[in-house]
Write a protein that holds these residues in place. Structure first.
Motif, PDB file in Angstrom:
ATOM      1  N   LEU A  49       0.831  -1.206   0.000  1.00 45.27           N
ATOM      2  CA  LEU A  49       0.000   0.000   0.000  1.00 45.27           C
ATOM      3  C   LEU A  49       0.865   1.255   0.000  1.00 45.27           C
ATOM      4  CD1 LEU A  49      -2.779  -1.152   2.474  1.00 45.27           C
ATOM      5  CD2 LEU A  49      -3.106  -0.565   0.061  1.00 45.27           C
ATOM      6  N   ARG A  50       1.925   1.246   0.777  1.00 44.99           N
ATOM      7  CA  ARG A  50       2.839   2.385   0.825  1.00 44.99           C
ATOM      8  C   ARG A  50       3.518   2.594  -0.532  1.00 44.99           C
ATOM      9  NH1 ARG A  50       6.607   0.678   4.259  1.00 44.99           N
ATOM     10  NH2 ARG A  50       5.122   0.783   5.960  1.00 44.99           N
ATOM     11  N   HIS A  51       3.915   1.510  -1.178  1.00 41.36           N
ATOM     12  CA  HIS A  51       4.567   1.594  -2.487  1.00 41.36           C
ATOM     13  C   HIS A  51       3.618   2.195  -3.532  1.00 41.36           C
ATOM     14  CE1 HIS A  51       6.265   0.398  -6.310  1.00 41.36           C
ATOM     15  NE2 HIS A  51       7.381   0.034  -5.713  1.00 41.36           N
ATOM     16  N   LEU A  52       2.367   1.733  -3.566  1.00 39.56           N
ATOM     17  CA  LEU A  52       1.390   2.268  -4.520  1.00 39.56           C
ATOM     18  C   LEU A  52       1.059   3.725  -4.218  1.00 39.56           C
ATOM     19  CD1 LEU A  52      -0.967  -0.816  -4.889  1.00 39.56           C
ATOM     20  CD2 LEU A  52       0.708   0.033  -6.539  1.00 39.56           C
ATOM     21  N   THR A  53       1.121   4.111  -2.938  1.00 37.24           N
ATOM     22  CA  THR A  53       0.891   5.507  -2.562  1.00 37.24           C
ATOM     23  C   THR A  53       2.053   6.379  -3.025  1.00 37.24           C
ATOM     24  OG1 THR A  53      -0.392   4.812  -0.646  1.00 37.24           O
ATOM     25  CG2 THR A  53       0.444   7.049  -0.617  1.00 37.24           C
ATOM     26  N   GLU A  54       3.273   5.889  -2.837  1.00 34.26           N
ATOM     27  CA  GLU A  54       4.453   6.639  -3.282  1.00 34.26           C
ATOM     28  C   GLU A  54       4.478   6.794  -4.796  1.00 34.26           C
ATOM     29  OE1 GLU A  54       7.689   4.457  -1.593  1.00 34.26           O
ATOM     30  OE2 GLU A  54       7.342   5.265   0.423  1.00 34.26           O
ATOM     31  N   ASP A  55       3.917   5.827  -5.523  1.00 34.58           N
ATOM     32  CA  ASP A  55       3.821   5.928  -6.981  1.00 34.58           C
ATOM     33  C   ASP A  55       2.693   6.859  -7.418  1.00 34.58           C
ATOM     34  OD1 ASP A  55       5.947   4.250  -7.321  1.00 34.58           O
ATOM     35  OD2 ASP A  55       4.752   2.490  -7.881  1.00 34.58           O
ATOM     36  N   GLY A  56       1.877   7.316  -6.463  1.00 34.78           N
ATOM     37  CA  GLY A  56       0.797   8.241  -6.774  1.00 34.78           C
ATOM     38  C   GLY A  56      -0.489   7.573  -7.221  1.00 34.78           C
ATOM     39  N   LEU A  57      -0.566   6.255  -7.141  1.00 34.48           N
ATOM     40  CA  LEU A  57      -1.754   5.542  -7.594  1.00 34.48           C
ATOM     41  C   LEU A  57      -2.837   5.473  -6.531  1.00 34.48           C
ATOM     42  CD1 LEU A  57       0.133   2.699  -9.438  1.00 34.48           C
ATOM     43  CD2 LEU A  57      -1.089   4.630 -10.471  1.00 34.48           C
ATOM     44  N   LEU A  58      -2.448   5.573  -5.251  1.00 42.21           N
ATOM     45  CA  LEU A  58      -3.401   5.552  -4.144  1.00 42.21           C
ATOM     46  C   LEU A  58      -3.240   6.812  -3.307  1.00 42.21           C
ATOM     47  CD1 LEU A  58      -3.050   1.877  -2.814  1.00 42.21           C
ATOM     48  CD2 LEU A  58      -4.719   2.773  -4.436  1.00 42.21           C
ATOM     49  N   LEU A  59      -4.302   7.161  -2.590  1.00 45.73           N
ATOM     50  CA  LEU A  59      -4.279   8.270  -1.645  1.00 45.73           C
ATOM     51  C   LEU A  59      -4.441   7.725  -0.232  1.00 45.73           C
ATOM     52  CD1 LEU A  59      -6.753  10.669  -3.482  1.00 45.73           C
ATOM     53  CD2 LEU A  59      -4.268  10.825  -3.453  1.00 45.73           C
ATOM     54  N   GLU A  60      -3.685   8.276   0.729  1.00 47.11           N
ATOM     55  CA  GLU A  60      -3.833   7.895   2.130  1.00 47.11           C
ATOM     56  C   GLU A  60      -4.952   8.725   2.741  1.00 47.11           C
ATOM     57  OE1 GLU A  60      -0.025   8.650   3.847  1.00 47.11           O
ATOM     58  OE2 GLU A  60       0.692   6.646   3.366  1.00 47.11           O
ATOM     59  N   ILE A  61      -5.861   8.074   3.450  1.00 49.92           N
ATOM     60  CA  ILE A  61      -6.979   8.744   4.086  1.00 49.92           C
ATOM     61  C   ILE A  61      -6.942   8.421   5.580  1.00 49.92           C
ATOM     62  CG2 ILE A  61      -9.501   9.017   4.102  1.00 49.92           C
ATOM     63  CD1 ILE A  61      -8.249   9.679   1.385  1.00 49.92           C
ATOM     64  N   GLY A  62      -7.025   9.440   6.430  1.00 41.75           N
ATOM     65  CA  GLY A  62      -7.139   9.224   7.867  1.00 41.75           C
ATOM     66  C   GLY A  62      -5.821   9.254   8.609  1.00 41.75           C
ATOM     67  N   ALA A  63      -5.942   9.090   9.922  1.00 38.95           N
ATOM     68  CA  ALA A  63      -4.787   9.101  10.824  1.00 38.95           C
ATOM     69  C   ALA A  63      -3.971   7.826  10.659  1.00 38.95           C
ATOM     70  CB  ALA A  63      -5.260   9.232  12.261  1.00 38.95           C
ATOM     71  N   ASN A  65      -3.004   5.506  12.714  1.00 43.19           N
ATOM     72  CA  ASN A  65      -3.474   4.286  13.365  1.00 43.19           C
ATOM     73  C   ASN A  65      -4.836   3.820  12.836  1.00 43.19           C
ATOM     74  OD1 ASN A  65      -4.893   6.383  14.443  1.00 43.19           O
ATOM     75  ND2 ASN A  65      -4.811   5.640  16.547  1.00 43.19           N
ATOM     76  N   ALA A  66      -5.459   4.589  11.956  1.00 41.27           N
ATOM     77  CA  ALA A  66      -6.747   4.207  11.359  1.00 41.27           C
ATOM     78  C   ALA A  66      -6.747   4.571   9.871  1.00 41.27           C
ATOM     79  CB  ALA A  66      -7.884   4.903  12.085  1.00 41.27           C
ATOM     80  N   ARG A  67      -5.646   4.324   9.214  1.00 35.21           N
ATOM     81  CA  ARG A  67      -5.473   4.756   7.832  1.00 35.21           C
ATOM     82  C   ARG A  67      -6.173   3.812   6.864  1.00 35.21           C
ATOM     83  NH1 ARG A  67       0.130   6.612   7.086  1.00 35.21           N
ATOM     84  NH2 ARG A  67      -0.851   8.395   8.026  1.00 35.21           N
ATOM     85  N   SER A  68      -6.728   4.408   5.818  1.00 31.17           N
ATOM     86  CA  SER A  68      -7.263   3.634   4.706  1.00 31.17           C
ATOM     87  C   SER A  68      -6.706   4.244   3.423  1.00 31.17           C
ATOM     88  CB  SER A  68      -8.790   3.637   4.709  1.00 31.17           C
ATOM     89  OG  SER A  68      -9.275   4.949   4.582  1.00 31.17           O
ATOM     90  N   TYR A  69      -6.877   3.534   2.348  1.00 30.36           N
ATOM     91  CA  TYR A  69      -6.301   3.937   1.065  1.00 30.36           C
ATOM     92  C   TYR A  69      -7.401   3.945   0.018  1.00 30.36           C
ATOM     93  CZ  TYR A  69      -1.932   3.060   3.445  1.00 30.36           C
ATOM     94  OH  TYR A  69      -0.900   3.098   4.343  1.00 30.36           O
TER      95      TYR A  69
END
Length: 100
Positions: A49-63, A65-69
């Motif tokens: 999930l972190r890798h796809l976020t760093e590639d810009g394909l996903l967005l991190e939502i929330g804090a 300890n309660a993060r969603s993508y």
């Protein structure tokens, strides 16, 4: 060039997120991996999930300890450029705003 296991796993994850858009948690990704035989490893799911976020394909939502993508629609080539409809069907015309 052959695809590595991690690349294949991330590609399958991205396809699953595209097929079922919405908020995805690490636990949901872990269950997907377990169902596909990749093992229920939470740290691998988190890293993917972190890798796809760093590639810009996903967005991190929330804090933290309660993060969603969520899928980043602005960077997804399958979704077009916002105002155009995707050209996935052969006879589908693109919509363009009418000038006045």
């Amino acid at each position: 060039m052959t695809e590595t296991t991690s690349q294949a796993r991330r590609r399958e994850l991205l396809e699953a997120i595209r097929a079922a858009p919405g908020d995805w948690t690490t636990g949901q990704v872990r269950k997907l991996y377990e169902a596909n035989g990749w093992g229920p490893n939470r740290s691998v799911a988190r890293a993917d999930l972190r890798h796809l976020t760093e590639d810009g394909l996903l967005l991190e939502i929330g804090a933290e300890n309660a993060r969603s993508y969520r899928l980043n629609a602005a960077r997804d080539p399958r979704l077009g450029h916002g105002w155009q409809t995707p050209a996935d069907a052969l006879n589908r015309a693109k919509h363009r705003p009418r000038r006045r």
